[in-house]
Design an enzyme around this catalytic site. Structure first.
Site, short mmCIF file in Angstrom:
data_model
loop_
_atom_site.label_atom_id
_atom_site.label_comp_id
_atom_site.label_asym_id
_atom_site.label_seq_id
_atom_site.Cartn_x
_atom_site.Cartn_y
_atom_site.Cartn_z
N SER A 120 0.80 -1.22 0.00
CA SER A 120 0.00 0.00 0.00
C SER A 120 0.84 1.28 0.00
O SER A 120 0.31 2.36 -0.27
CB SER A 120 -0.94 0.01 1.21
OG SER A 120 -0.21 0.13 2.42
N LYS A 159 0.06 4.37 7.04
CA LYS A 159 -0.71 5.17 6.09
C LYS A 159 -0.36 6.65 6.25
O LYS A 159 0.12 7.09 7.29
CB LYS A 159 -2.22 4.99 6.32
CG LYS A 159 -2.74 3.59 6.02
CD LYS A 159 -2.76 3.28 4.54
CE LYS A 159 -3.41 1.93 4.25
NZ LYS A 159 -2.55 0.80 4.68
#
Length: 210
Positions: A120, A159
């Site tokens: 990611s 993230k």
């Protein structure tokens, strides 16, 4: 081991490190088992080679250099720069040494490593299997890459974090991954990413497109 770093000289450096700050030539000679005359000769050589700091006083303590730590396996040599564009000749002699991997990464007390699973964050070069350096922090600024705990996950996730009113938006650096949004009170920030250690083979990176 560098050819000039003979077993005796290596033992002298190791003994100096063991004895710590303030170790004198006489103490090191006794630790290694050589005469004062021999230690004096070897210390002069080690200073000329850059493995011991220059003497501040005649009978001052011995101090090993970063070069010595690297040669003893406690640091890494830095062989200059490498071009990512026009080819350049690789340098053969190290221009400097880092005393430790911690110094190379600029780590501070409390920093820790986490191994990354998934793809990611490939857009910023963080690949599956890499390690990220995390600096503990209860909060981060908008746009920083953070390690967070989110509802329904037993593990932390990496993230980019943004605040939107009462919510927190977590975005990936891979266009194939969805953005996540949670109420701020349900998100627990563990720290911010301050570095990366790549351990895998080079792979294609992805960048987020707005």
């Amino acid at each position: 081991m560098p050819p000039e770093l003979t077993p005796t000289r290596r033992s002298i450096l190791q003994a100096t490190l063991r004895l710590g700050a303030g170790a004198t030539a006489g103490q090191v000679a006794q630790e290694v088992g050589i005469t004062k005359q021999a230690i004096s000769q070897q210390v002069n050589i080690l200073r000329k080679l850059g493995y011991l700091q220059p003497a501040e006083t005649r009978y001052g303590p011995l101090q090993v250099t970063d070069r010595a730590r690297a040669a003893l396996g406690e640091g890494l040599p830095i062989y200059g720069q490498i071009a990512a564009g026009i080819p350049a000749l690789a340098e053969q002699s190290p221009e400097d040494f880092t005393p430790s991997i911690e110094a190379l990464l600029g780590l501070k007390a409390g920093d820790f490593l986490l191994r990354v699973r998934g793809e990611s964050m490939t857009g910023i070069g963080v690949m599956d299997g890499d390690y990220v350096v995390v600096r503990p922090a209860p909060e981060v600024h908008d746009g920083e890459v953070a390690v967070v705990l989110v509802p329904g996950d037993n593990a932390a996730t990496l993230k980019r974090l943004y605040h939107f009113g009462q919510d927190i938006l977590l975005t990936s650096e891979n266009p194939a991954m969805p953005r996540l949004s949670f109420p701020a009170e349900q998100v627990q920030v563990q720290g911010r990413m301050v570095g990366r250690v790549g351990v895998g083979a080079p792979r294609v990176s992805h960048r987020v497109t707005e």
